[in-house]
Design a protein around this motif. Structure first.
Motif, PDB file in Angstrom:
ATOM      1  N   TRP A   1      86.362 -25.733  84.040  1.00  0.00           N
ATOM      2  CA  TRP A   1      85.211 -26.397  83.442  1.00  0.00           C
ATOM      3  C   TRP A   1      83.995 -26.310  84.343  1.00  0.00           C
ATOM      4  CZ3 TRP A   1      85.496 -27.954  78.522  1.00  0.00           C
ATOM      5  CH2 TRP A   1      86.768 -28.166  77.964  1.00  0.00           C
ATOM      6  N   SER A   2      82.816 -26.153  83.700  1.00  0.00           N
ATOM      7  CA  SER A   2      81.535 -26.151  84.412  1.00  0.00           C
ATOM      8  C   SER A   2      80.602 -27.162  83.755  1.00  0.00           C
ATOM      9  CB  SER A   2      80.885 -24.757  84.361  1.00  0.00           C
ATOM     10  OG  SER A   2      81.719 -23.795  84.968  1.00  0.00           O
ATOM     11  N   THR A   3      79.855 -27.888  84.573  1.00  0.00           N
ATOM     12  CA  THR A   3      78.908 -28.882  84.063  1.00  0.00           C
ATOM     13  C   THR A   3      77.557 -28.219  83.806  1.00  0.00           C
ATOM     14  OG1 THR A   3      80.012 -30.676  85.266  1.00  0.00           O
ATOM     15  CG2 THR A   3      77.740 -31.060  84.548  1.00  0.00           C
ATOM     16  N   VAL A   4      77.029 -28.411  82.586  1.00  0.00           N
ATOM     17  CA  VAL A   4      75.754 -27.796  82.217  1.00  0.00           C
ATOM     18  C   VAL A   4      74.677 -28.839  81.915  1.00  0.00           C
ATOM     19  CG1 VAL A   4      76.831 -25.696  81.355  1.00  0.00           C
ATOM     20  CG2 VAL A   4      76.491 -27.617  79.793  1.00  0.00           C
ATOM     21  N   GLY A   5      75.014 -30.118  82.006  1.00  0.00           N
ATOM     22  CA  GLY A   5      74.037 -31.168  81.747  1.00  0.00           C
ATOM     23  C   GLY A   5      74.671 -32.536  81.875  1.00  0.00           C
ATOM     24  N   ASP A   6      73.847 -33.569  81.870  1.00  0.00           N
ATOM     25  CA  ASP A   6      74.377 -34.924  81.952  1.00  0.00           C
ATOM     26  C   ASP A   6      73.399 -35.884  81.279  1.00  0.00           C
ATOM     27  OD1 ASP A   6      72.290 -35.291  83.770  1.00  0.00           O
ATOM     28  OD2 ASP A   6      73.572 -35.060  85.516  1.00  0.00           O
ATOM     29  N   GLY A   7      73.784 -37.126  81.201  1.00  0.00           N
ATOM     30  CA  GLY A   7      72.942 -38.130  80.571  1.00  0.00           C
ATOM     31  C   GLY A   7      73.720 -39.398  80.295  1.00  0.00           C
ATOM     32  N   GLU A   8      73.204 -40.196  79.378  1.00  0.00           N
ATOM     33  CA  GLU A   8      73.857 -41.447  78.997  1.00  0.00           C
ATOM     34  C   GLU A   8      74.151 -41.411  77.507  1.00  0.00           C
ATOM     35  OE1 GLU A   8      73.176 -46.053  80.206  1.00  0.00           O
ATOM     36  OE2 GLU A   8      71.582 -45.196  78.983  1.00  0.00           O
TER      37      GLU A   8
ATOM     38  N   PRO B   1      82.822 -43.621  72.615  1.00  0.00           N
ATOM     39  CA  PRO B   1      83.757 -44.222  71.660  1.00  0.00           C
ATOM     40  C   PRO B   1      85.030 -44.729  72.328  1.00  0.00           C
ATOM     41  CG  PRO B   1      82.973 -42.080  70.884  1.00  0.00           C
ATOM     42  CD  PRO B   1      82.573 -42.195  72.317  1.00  0.00           C
ATOM     43  N   GLY B   2      85.417 -44.092  73.441  1.00  0.00           N
ATOM     44  CA  GLY B   2      86.625 -44.521  74.136  1.00  0.00           C
ATOM     45  C   GLY B   2      86.430 -45.817  74.891  1.00  0.00           C
ATOM     46  N   CYS B   3      85.324 -45.921  75.614  1.00  0.00           N
ATOM     47  CA  CYS B   3      85.032 -47.134  76.388  1.00  0.00           C
ATOM     48  C   CYS B   3      84.454 -48.245  75.514  1.00  0.00           C
ATOM     49  CB  CYS B   3      84.043 -46.816  77.507  1.00  0.00           C
ATOM     50  SG  CYS B   3      84.647 -45.652  78.746  1.00  0.00           S
ATOM     51  N   GLY B   4      83.767 -47.854  74.435  1.00  0.00           N
ATOM     52  CA  GLY B   4      83.120 -48.843  73.586  1.00  0.00           C
ATOM     53  C   GLY B   4      81.830 -49.387  74.161  1.00  0.00           C
ATOM     54  N   GLY B   5      81.132 -48.580  74.952  1.00  0.00           N
ATOM     55  CA  GLY B   5      79.871 -49.030  75.544  1.00  0.00           C
ATOM     56  C   GLY B   5      79.087 -47.855  76.087  1.00  0.00           C
ATOM     57  N   ASP B   6      77.908 -48.130  76.643  1.00  0.00           N
ATOM     58  CA  ASP B   6      77.071 -47.081  77.218  1.00  0.00           C
ATOM     59  C   ASP B   6      77.679 -46.586  78.527  1.00  0.00           C
ATOM     60  OD1 ASP B   6      75.422 -47.614  75.112  1.00  0.00           O
ATOM     61  OD2 ASP B   6      73.860 -48.627  76.282  1.00  0.00           O
ATOM     62  N   ARG B   7      77.770 -45.279  78.657  1.00  0.00           N
ATOM     63  CA  ARG B   7      78.329 -44.666  79.862  1.00  0.00           C
ATOM     64  C   ARG B   7      77.554 -43.397  80.202  1.00  0.00           C
ATOM     65  NH1 ARG B   7      80.421 -48.886  79.542  1.00  0.00           N
ATOM     66  NH2 ARG B   7      82.625 -49.462  79.756  1.00  0.00           N
ATOM     67  N   ASN B   8      77.676 -42.948  81.426  1.00  0.00           N
ATOM     68  CA  ASN B   8      77.146 -41.654  81.809  1.00  0.00           C
ATOM     69  C   ASN B   8      78.113 -40.567  81.337  1.00  0.00           C
ATOM     70  OD1 ASN B   8      74.849 -42.657  83.183  1.00  0.00           O
ATOM     71  ND2 ASN B   8      76.080 -43.064  85.001  1.00  0.00           N
ATOM     72  N   TYR B   9      77.569 -39.414  81.019  1.00  0.00           N
ATOM     73  CA  TYR B   9      78.426 -38.315  80.575  1.00  0.00           C
ATOM     74  C   TYR B   9      78.029 -37.022  81.282  1.00  0.00           C
ATOM     75  CZ  TYR B   9      74.615 -36.361  77.732  1.00  0.00           C
ATOM     76  OH  TYR B   9      73.437 -35.810  77.319  1.00  0.00           O
TER      77      TYR B   9
ATOM     78  N   CYS C   1      83.151 -38.232  79.333  1.00  0.00           N
ATOM     79  CA  CYS C   1      82.726 -39.546  79.814  1.00  0.00           C
ATOM     80  C   CYS C   1      83.037 -39.691  81.297  1.00  0.00           C
ATOM     81  CB  CYS C   1      83.439 -40.640  79.017  1.00  0.00           C
ATOM     82  SG  CYS C   1      83.072 -42.322  79.588  1.00  0.00           S
ATOM     83  N   GLN C   2      82.077 -40.174  82.045  1.00  0.00           N
ATOM     84  CA  GLN C   2      82.275 -40.387  83.479  1.00  0.00           C
ATOM     85  C   GLN C   2      83.137 -41.612  83.754  1.00  0.00           C
ATOM     86  OE1 GLN C   2      81.544 -37.932  85.443  1.00  0.00           O
ATOM     87  NE2 GLN C   2      79.404 -37.992  86.045  1.00  0.00           N
ATOM     88  N   GLY C   3      83.299 -42.459  82.735  1.00  0.00           N
ATOM     89  CA  GLY C   3      84.109 -43.654  82.921  1.00  0.00           C
ATOM     90  C   GLY C   3      85.575 -43.402  82.635  1.00  0.00           C
ATOM     91  N   CYS C   4      85.886 -43.101  81.365  1.00  0.00           N
ATOM     92  CA  CYS C   4      87.290 -42.936  80.975  1.00  0.00           C
ATOM     93  C   CYS C   4      87.781 -41.503  81.086  1.00  0.00           C
ATOM     94  CB  CYS C   4      87.498 -43.427  79.541  1.00  0.00           C
ATOM     95  SG  CYS C   4      86.594 -42.483  78.284  1.00  0.00           S
ATOM     96  N   ARG C   5      86.876 -40.534  81.316  1.00  0.00           N
ATOM     97  CA  ARG C   5      87.189 -39.118  81.478  1.00  0.00           C
ATOM     98  C   ARG C   5      87.640 -38.438  80.191  1.00  0.00           C
ATOM     99  NH1 ARG C   5      84.431 -37.849  85.932  1.00  0.00           N
ATOM    100  NH2 ARG C   5      84.876 -39.336  87.612  1.00  0.00           N
ATOM    101  N   GLU C   6      87.540 -39.132  79.081  1.00  0.00           N
ATOM    102  CA  GLU C   6      87.882 -38.490  77.815  1.00  0.00           C
ATOM    103  C   GLU C   6      86.794 -37.496  77.438  1.00  0.00           C
ATOM    104  OE1 GLU C   6      89.507 -40.497  74.410  1.00  0.00           O
ATOM    105  OE2 GLU C   6      89.805 -42.330  75.594  1.00  0.00           O
TER     106      GLU C   6
END
Length: 231
Positions: free
Chosen positions: A21-28, A32-40, A68-73
């Motif tokens: 995997w390669s990261t091409v962007g990020d944001g907020e 749906p997994g965490c049920g709240g605002d998260r970084n991605y 998701c940076q939180g739950c990693r889904e």
């Protein structure tokens, strides 16, 4: 992968596929997994055929996906179409403020009861420092702004400039509101209009524009406006 057993009984991976995997962007985003605002992280993957864990032949690409940076889904990128909680709250607050201003511009600010109703709605939406004087000043500025004089004098249109602002504030929000939420926005405007007496034609015109921007049918708007009673 195809597993075999080594001399010590442990499974060995002879061949299979591995995704890098390669990261091409990020944001907020709203996860749906965490049920709240998260970084991605927005990621793309590259598949390779492996032998004994060694990547050899390319086997195409995967994604892009949102991780998701939180739950990693990982999710399809369509998940980014959903508003974050923070963005949704800001858009709803601005929508209520715009509707209140439009109704006051149509009916005037001479009535203290209408101003009080508008301030109450705007404060409840999140502008807790809103005052009657601020709304009066904004409505006065609208009335003197070039192209907005006589804003609702034409019975065939809801003053073009402010009508555009209503559509800009409400149309992006409408798909993210359930039916009761869209109705509630319209009814808040109706209560402001009725605070100083029955609807006048200009107020009905504004509220009709609000209903159109919120994707409410003409008959539904008429029903809702008739259901609200003046205090």
């Amino acid at each position: 992968m195809l597993p075999v057993r080594g001399g010590d009984g442990r499974k060995l991976r002879v061949w299979g596929l591995r995704t890098t995997w390669s990261t091409v962007g990020d944001g907020e985003f709203f996860c749906p997994g965490c049920g709240g605002d998260r970084n991605y992280r927005r990621r793309t993957g590259r598949r390779r055929f492996t032998v004994l864990g060694v990547p050899l032949l390319p086997r195409g690409y995967v994604g892009p996906v949102v991780e998701c940076q939180g739950c990693r889904e990982r999710f399809d990128t369509e998940v980014l179409d959903h508003l974050t909680t923070t963005r949704f709250s800001a858009m709803l607050r601005d929508a209520v403020h715009t509707v209140a201003l439009a109704v006051l511009a149509a009916g005037g600010t001479a009535s203290r009861s209408a101003l009080e109703a508008a301030v109450s709605a705007v404060r409840a939406a999140g502008f807790q420092d809103c005052t009657e004087e601020q709304l009066e000043s904004l409505v006065a500025a609208l009335a003197t702004d070039e192209g907005r004089l006589g804003l609702y004098d034409d019975p065939e249109c809801c003053g073009a400039a402010l009508a555009i602002e209503l559509h800009e504030a409400l149309e992006p929000l409408a798909p993210h509101l359930a039916g009761p939420g869209r109705e509630s926005l319209l009814l808040q405007g109706a209560r402001i209009a009725l605070a100083d007496g029955p609807y006048i034609p200009a107020e009905r015109e504004v509220l009709a524009t609000v209903g159109t921007a919120l994707r409410l049918g003409t008959d539904e708007v008429a029903r809702l406006l008739s259901a609200v009673r003046a205090p």
